[in-house]
Motif scaffolding. Structure first.
Motif, mmCIF file in Angstrom:
data_model
loop_
_atom_site.group_PDB
_atom_site.id
_atom_site.type_symbol
_atom_site.label_atom_id
_atom_site.label_comp_id
_atom_site.label_asym_id
_atom_site.label_seq_id
_atom_site.Cartn_x
_atom_site.Cartn_y
_atom_site.Cartn_z
ATOM 1 N N VAL A 197 23.269 57.481 46.586
ATOM 2 C CA VAL A 197 23.071 56.044 46.645
ATOM 3 C C VAL A 197 23.219 55.414 45.251
ATOM 4 N N PHE A 198 22.849 56.165 44.195
ATOM 5 C CA PHE A 198 22.983 55.619 42.845
ATOM 6 C C PHE A 198 24.445 55.445 42.468
ATOM 7 N N ARG A 199 25.263 56.434 42.856
ATOM 8 C CA ARG A 199 26.687 56.322 42.526
ATOM 9 C C ARG A 199 27.307 55.145 43.267
ATOM 10 N N ILE A 200 26.883 54.948 44.524
ATOM 11 C CA ILE A 200 27.409 53.800 45.283
ATOM 12 C C ILE A 200 27.009 52.489 44.592
ATOM 13 N N PHE A 201 25.742 52.415 44.202
ATOM 14 C CA PHE A 201 25.258 51.218 43.507
ATOM 15 C C PHE A 201 26.110 50.914 42.276
ATOM 16 N N VAL A 202 26.278 51.933 41.432
ATOM 17 C CA VAL A 202 27.007 51.722 40.185
ATOM 18 C C VAL A 202 28.437 51.297 40.490
ATOM 19 N N PHE A 203 29.009 51.919 41.492
ATOM 20 C CA PHE A 203 30.371 51.554 41.880
ATOM 21 C C PHE A 203 30.431 50.085 42.280
ATOM 22 N N VAL A 204 29.465 49.656 43.104
ATOM 23 C CA VAL A 204 29.445 48.256 43.559
ATOM 24 C C VAL A 204 29.322 47.308 42.368
ATOM 25 N N ALA A 205 28.447 47.667 41.421
ATOM 26 C CA ALA A 205 28.231 46.782 40.275
ATOM 27 C C ALA A 205 29.509 46.631 39.455
ATOM 28 N N PHE A 206 30.158 47.768 39.169
ATOM 29 C CA PHE A 206 31.375 47.693 38.365
ATOM 30 C C PHE A 206 32.499 47.004 39.131
ATOM 31 N N LEU A 207 32.546 47.260 40.436
ATOM 32 C CA LEU A 207 33.567 46.610 41.262
ATOM 33 C C LEU A 207 33.392 45.090 41.204
ATOM 34 N N THR A 208 32.136 44.649 41.298
ATOM 35 C CA THR A 208 31.872 43.214 41.250
ATOM 36 C C THR A 208 32.396 42.615 39.952
ATOM 37 N N LEU A 209 32.063 43.282 38.843
ATOM 38 C CA LEU A 209 32.518 42.782 37.553
ATOM 39 C C LEU A 209 34.038 42.753 37.496
ATOM 40 N N ALA A 210 34.661 43.822 38.002
ATOM 41 C CA ALA A 210 36.125 43.879 37.996
ATOM 42 C C ALA A 210 36.705 42.734 38.808
ATOM 43 N N ILE A 211 36.093 42.461 39.975
ATOM 44 C CA ILE A 211 36.596 41.378 40.821
ATOM 45 C C ILE A 211 36.467 40.036 40.101
ATOM 46 N N PHE A 212 35.325 39.821 39.443
ATOM 47 C CA PHE A 212 35.151 38.577 38.693
ATOM 48 C C PHE A 212 36.289 38.392 37.687
ATOM 49 N N ILE A 213 36.592 39.479 36.982
ATOM 50 C CA ILE A 213 37.612 39.366 35.935
ATOM 51 C C ILE A 213 38.993 39.161 36.555
ATOM 52 N N VAL A 214 39.303 39.966 37.573
ATOM 53 C CA VAL A 214 40.633 39.866 38.189
ATOM 54 C C VAL A 214 40.849 38.469 38.782
ATOM 55 N N LEU A 215 39.852 37.970 39.505
ATOM 56 C CA LEU A 215 40.027 36.660 40.142
ATOM 57 C C LEU A 215 40.136 35.547 39.097
ATOM 58 N N THR A 216 39.384 35.667 38.000
ATOM 59 C CA THR A 216 39.514 34.643 36.960
ATOM 60 C C THR A 216 40.923 34.672 36.389
ATOM 61 N N PHE A 217 41.457 35.899 36.256
ATOM 62 C CA PHE A 217 42.802 35.991 35.694
ATOM 63 C C PHE A 217 43.888 35.598 36.683
ATOM 64 N N SER A 218 43.524 35.440 37.965
ATOM 65 C CA SER A 218 44.523 34.876 38.876
ATOM 66 C C SER A 218 44.828 33.451 38.453
ATOM 67 N N ASP A 219 43.920 32.838 37.719
ATOM 68 C CA ASP A 219 44.189 31.521 37.148
ATOM 69 C C ASP A 219 44.969 31.682 35.844
ATOM 70 N N TYR A 220 44.404 32.422 34.868
ATOM 71 C CA TYR A 220 44.987 32.439 33.533
ATOM 72 C C TYR A 220 46.343 33.119 33.455
ATOM 73 N N SER A 221 46.531 34.211 34.215
ATOM 74 C CA SER A 221 47.799 34.946 34.070
ATOM 75 C C SER A 221 48.985 34.168 34.581
ATOM 76 N N PHE A 222 48.760 33.263 35.539
ATOM 77 C CA PHE A 222 49.907 32.635 36.178
ATOM 78 C C PHE A 222 50.086 31.186 35.749
ATOM 79 N N ILE A 223 49.342 30.786 34.731
ATOM 80 C CA ILE A 223 49.395 29.380 34.398
ATOM 81 C C ILE A 223 50.598 29.140 33.499
ATOM 82 N N ARG A 224 51.611 28.604 34.043
ATOM 83 C CA ARG A 224 52.893 28.278 33.381
ATOM 84 C C ARG A 224 53.404 29.333 32.421
#
Lengths: 95, 208, 553, 208
Positions: free
Chosen positions: A68-95
């Motif tokens: 359960v600890f490994r799942i937790f850690v995975f979820v936490a890092f995944l969340t952070l990764a998603i935050f970064i990736v989704l934010t960059f869906s704005d910055y990477s494609f802006i003109r």
């Protein structure tokens, strides 16, 4: 869950991991001297991720703890990764 | 729905009516069902409940149907929005400065005004610049809006279809006189516009 | 599980144990409360402090509406108005709705509902209440400082928040502290649910309120730190002039907005998820039947928590994001509607073939479904890109989120209050008065917020001190609605306060519920259970009512 | 999680080591996301101001950064070994390891102090006139540098305080061979501080 609780990691394992970490640090400093363009950040972060993973698995006992600890850690890092990736869906494609 | 003032009204009001229609239908359905059940299965009338634990078919139906509906809504909204993003190359460009708490419009020939005067039936592109904090240029009658943000080059475009006077508002909170950051947009015929554009003295049409 | 004693005359206690209000005291007087680690007492502490802040927020809202009753200046200056709507937002969001259900009812009922004596970390729980109160005072202290409270709106948008001369830092630090209070609550609940479920209570035998708190807990833990650091960075920027967000120093106001909404959109789900859990508790009890589609409701809570964390940039469709971000966030926004729709359909289906009685809590639950559905549909309108451009930052949005936050969560809180009041205080309120209050609240609410949809679509921007004459009629109706709503609030709370002292003694199970909290006395004893129950049945097993009637027939 | 565990937990409701560890990990996630927010800001600005970041990072001393990296890695090692020592019953060895960890933490802070004061000496600190003459990208770089390493240093200080408590708890026997979860949780916190630095080091010192 209970039987894993009693696992004690030996000094030898720790020292081995520490040596690996030091070696990886040396590697990342050495590599930084070469100009690899866009790859340098990938390599630097790649090495840092391996180091972080080693610390978490061995020093922080994730390898020996309940799943359960490994799942937790995975979820936490995944969340952070998603935050970064989704934010960059704005910055990477802006003109 | 309300007018044909700009070229985006059809898309925006179209999406609105589309979603409104579906929403109203579902809202009425849900409300009527609730009222009906409350009356019909009232404890006096129906003292013995029936424990239905669920129904997978129903669950699938009311997962799939909303999914289809919302994807349709998404597409409709995206389709309308795409038209708003690409200004035609031949658009008449006007620079807009937003500052606390007024708008300034600067025309290609250097003319500066505090109200926006544009020819009708012609694509107009506004290049937005903020001199202090965030603002947002909003022309409700045209269904368009874009934030005006320091350090960021934003722009919007439109075609005014009908001659008339429209409100320009600030839609992003910008401090004390945010609610007074109104200006006017005058959409006039091309020949009238040319006359105004080339005159040296008259900078606004407010006297007209 | 012990037999369920429906409508038995006694309060369920066998007399050996004192209830939690009179349990052995370590400290005297008020200290017995503010140093207590009993989850029930902490829940009550939260209830009192939250309602106090709510009253302040309501007063600010009332003043705002009064100012807007007609164009031009009515009762206050623009600066005052701007500060009041900022405080209204900060108070209602950080001090009322976010702690409203988890910290009050979650604290009180989560351990009872899963058959535990307390939460996993009782002392941390107390700390989180202290942080809540301290954070609240820090946020409000600016009222008494020269310069007055912040006038930035609760969003603290850069660069206005580093330019204004009002006291922004107290509000930022207050919100930061409140964030940590919220995190500690979430952390506590997740651990409690993982570790302290009674024997036999598997994940799918948990009441749905517990499920919704579990989902909420994860959002609290994984999203709140983002706003914590963001607000802290703004404070540091104001203090030391460090260049982080300020465009004059090379910063990017858009990255601030991203960070702010990465938390503040999921925060909406921190607010609504527990309310959905409450509705899932209320409806089966008063329909006297098992909930329809238990697993689908449980899963949809998790799905909402997941998707809700991926849609933040739909608050930023007009800032000039890339087209990729535009369609991606629009699509994700629409997807989050699906699990919400599933919940609504399952609730309505739960009414089918039930044996329904319209007690006050049930009325609030039905009003929740109605308001939340309107709030949800108008939310869909904002997910649609073309339409969003027009209605973004207008009073349409104001109406939409009040339908979700007040019409949804607010009514959920009132529903929970009426549902669990007899259990919490061991007294019964006047049901007729409660229903009258509900009528005022429901009508006042619709009158207050529905006209704002219309004004918004016609182009009335939000956060306006003054407006064009054409919007007068809508604002006028809205202000009248606010008076009716406040009348309803006064009736409701007067009724409950009177009941605290003079209400009849409540029985253990006044409504005929079957979750664990109805098996113990009203009010509960010190550590909830004399013996930890062993759970065998499903959480909403009402089959005995079916059988009861069969015997009769 | 099976029933027997749950039953066991209920019997010792005031002592649940696994629960304590779950709580600690959940808390660590909030710390992770807290720094994660700053890493996100860093990522955006590095994307916007690539060249300025590379230029500004030359102001930092890689050697000091490297020393501090090694110091923290070694402190993580001694931290981990102190738990093993305690669990194997060698209290004095455990105390030695905790002491070493505290020593390395102090070493890190001293190093950091000299690094920062050197920067301040060159006039590179927030709000200084020297800094404001730099290009915007470099101002932002130094803003992030001070905030991120500063907040990290704050965490080192907090960790240090916790470790001092642990030293005395182990010494007094409050934390012992049977009840070591407090030391283990302190260790988790300390390793997290290490992990954050593992990422800060290449991002600020090694980018070119």
């Amino acid at each position: 869950m209970k039987h894993n609780e009693n696992h004690i990691v030996g000094y030898g394992t720790y020292i081995f991991v520490w040596l690996t970490l030091v070696a990886l640090t040396a590697l990342t400093v050495t590599v930084a001297n070469f100009d690899l363009g866009g790859f340098s950040i990938v390599i630097a972060l790649g090495i840092a991720s391996i180091k972080a993973l080693l610390v978490m698995l061995i020093f922080m006992h994730l390898k020996f703890d309940d799943r359960v600890f490994r799942i937790f850690v995975f979820v936490a890092f995944l969340t952070l990764a998603i935050f970064i990736v989704l934010t960059f869906s704005d910055y990477s494609f802006i003109r | 729905m309300l007018s044909d003032a700009s070229n985006f009204i059809k898309e925006v009001d179209g999406v609105f009516l589309f979603i409104l229609g579906i929403s109203l239908a579902l809202l009425i359905l849900i409300t009527i069902l609730m009222i009906l059940f409350v009356i019909k299965f009232n404890r006096k009338r129906n003292p013995r409940p029936k424990n239905i634990k669920g129904n997978t078919t129903l669950e699938i139906i009311w997962t799939v149907i909303p999914t289809i509906l919302v994807v349709g809504m998404f597409y409709y909204g995206w389709y309308g929005y795409k038209k708003m993003t690409a200004a035609p190359k031949d658009a008449f460009e006007i620079n807009v400065n937003g500052k606390m708490w007024a708008w300034e419009f600067i025309y290609p020939n250097g003319k500066k005004t505090d109200t926006l005067v544009v020819p009708i039936q012609k694509p107009i592109k506004l290049n937005l610049k903020s001199l202090d904090v965030n603002h947002s240029l909003y022309i409700p009658a045209f269904r368009i809006k874009k934030d005006v943000i320091p350090n960021k080059d934003n722009s919007l475009w439109f075609i005014a279809n009908e001659a008339g006077v429209y409100d320009i508002a600030c839609a992003e909170y910008c401090g004390l006189r945010h609610s007074y950051m109104y200006s006017k947009l005058y959409a006039i015929h091309q020949n009238e516009f040319d006359k105004w554009y080339n005159s040296k003295t008259d900078t606004t049409l407010t006297k007209k | 599980m012990t037999a369920i004693n429906v409508h038995t005359g006694d309060n369920g206690s066998n007399g050996n144990h004192l209830d939690y209000l009179h349990s052995p005291k370590k400290y005297k007087g008020i200290f017995n409360w503010i140093f207590s680690t009993d989850h029930k007492k902490i829940g009550i502490l939260y209830l009192i402090s939250m309602l106090t802040f709510f009253a302040v927020g309501v007063v600010f809202g009332f003043l705002m509406r009064l100012e807007l009753i007609s164009p031009g200046k009515t009762i206050m200056e623009p600066q005052t108005y701007n500060q009041i709507f900022t405080l209204h937002g900060v108070i209602m969001i950080f001090l009322f709705i976010i702690p409203g259900l988890p910290a009050v009812f979650g604290n009180f009922f989560l351990p009872i509902m899963i058959g535990a004596k307390d939460v996993a970390f009782p002392r941390l729980n107390l700390l989180s209440w202290w942080l809540f109160v301290i954070g609240g005072f820090v946020a409000l202290i600016s009222l008494f400082l020269p310069g007055g409270p912040a006038d930035t709106g609760w969003t603290f948008y850069i660069p206005y928040s580093v330019r204004t001369s009002t006291n922004v830092i107290p509000a930022l630090i207050g919100a930061f502290i409140l964030g940590f209070s919220s995190i500690l609550t979430g952390l506590n609940f997740i651990t409690t649910i993982h570790r302290l479920r009674a024997p036999g209570m598997s994940w799918f035998k948990m009441p749905l309120f517990a499920w919704s708190l579990y989902a909420t807990g994860w959002v609290q833990i994984l999203a709140t730190p983002i706003v914590g650091i963001t607000l802290l960075l703004v404070a540091i920027e104001r203090w030391f002039g460090v260049g982080i967000f300020d465009p004059a120093l090379g910063g990017d106001p858009i990255v601030y907005q991203h960070l702010f909404w990465i938390y503040s959109h999921p925060a909406v789900y921190i607010m609504i998820l527990p309310a959905m859990g409450v509705i899932s508790e209320i409806i089966p009890v008063y329909a006297r039947r098992t909930i329809f589609g238990y697993k689908f409701i449980a899963y949809s809570s998790m799905a909402i928590a997941l998707f809700g964390s991926l849609v933040w940039a739909h608050h930023m469709f007009t800032v000039g994001m890339s087209n990729t971000a535009m369609w991606l966030f629009s699509l994700l926004t629409f997807l989050v509607a699906i699990p919400s729709a599933i919940k609504v359909f399952n609730w309505v289906a739960t009414l089918y073939k039930g044996s329904i009685v319209l007690e006050p809590a049930m009325l609030f639950a039905l009003a929740f479904i109605f308001n939340f559905t309107i709030g949800g549909f108008t939310g869909l309108m904002q997910g649609a890109l073309a339409l969003n451009i027009h209605i973004h930052d207008t009073s349409f949005i104001v109406a939409h989120f009040h339908y979700v936050m007040f019409g949804g969560t607010g009514f959920g809180i009132f529903g929970a209050l009426h549902h669990w009041f007899p259990k919490m205080f061991g007294r019964m309120y006047n049901k007729k008065v409660a229903k009258i209050a509900w009528v005022f609240l429901f009508i006042g609410f619709q009158l207050l917020y529905f006209p704002l949809f219309i004004a918004g679509y016609l182009g009335m921007p939000r956060r306006y001190y003054d407006y064009l004459p054409e919007f007068h009629i809508w604002h006028f109706i809205s202000t009248v609605g606010s008076w009716i709503l406040i009348t309803g609030l006064i009736i409701m709370f007067t009724n409950l306060i009177i009941a605290l002292r003079k209400g009849e003694k409540a029985v253990a199970n006044p409504w005929g519920g079957v979750t664990l909290e109805w098996t113990i006395p009203s009010p509960p004893i010190h550590e909830n259970f004399e013996k930890i129950p062993v759970v065998e049945k499903d959480p909403y097993d009402y089959t005995h009512y079916e059988e009861l009637e069969e015997v009769k027939n | 999680m099976n029933q027997t565990v749950d039953a066991a937990v209920h019997e010792h409701v005031h002592r649940d080591d696994v629960g304590a560890k779950i709580g600690m990990w959940l808390f660590l996630f909030t710390e992770l996301i807290l720094f994660g927010g700053m890493f996100l800001v860093y990522a955006v600005y590095r994307f916007t101001y690539r060249d300025f970041f590379a230029l500004a990072s030359k102001e930092l001393d890689v050697f000091i950064g490297l020393i501090n990296t090694l110091v923290l890695l070694t402190s993580s090692l001694t931290m981990a070994m102190s738990i093993t020592a305690l669990r194997r019953g060698s209290k004095n060895l455990s105390l030695t390891f905790i002491f070493l960890t505290i020593f390395f933490a102090l070493l890190f802070l001293v190093n950091k102090y000299f690094e920062w004061s050197a920067k301040f000496h060159h006039g590179l600190f927030p709000g200084s006139n020297e800094l404001l003459t730099l290009p915007r990208g470099e101002i932002v770089y130094f803003g992030l540098y001070y905030v991120m390493t500063g907040l990290h240093a704050l965490h080192v200080i907090i960790g240090l305080i916790i470790l001092v408590f642990m030293f005395f708890y182990v010494k007094s026997g409050k934390v012992n061979q049977d009840y070591y979860i407090m030391l283990e949780n302190s260790g988790l916190y300390w390793h997290l501080v290490d992990i954050i630095w593992i990422f800060l080091f290449p991002l600020f010192y090694l980018i070119h």
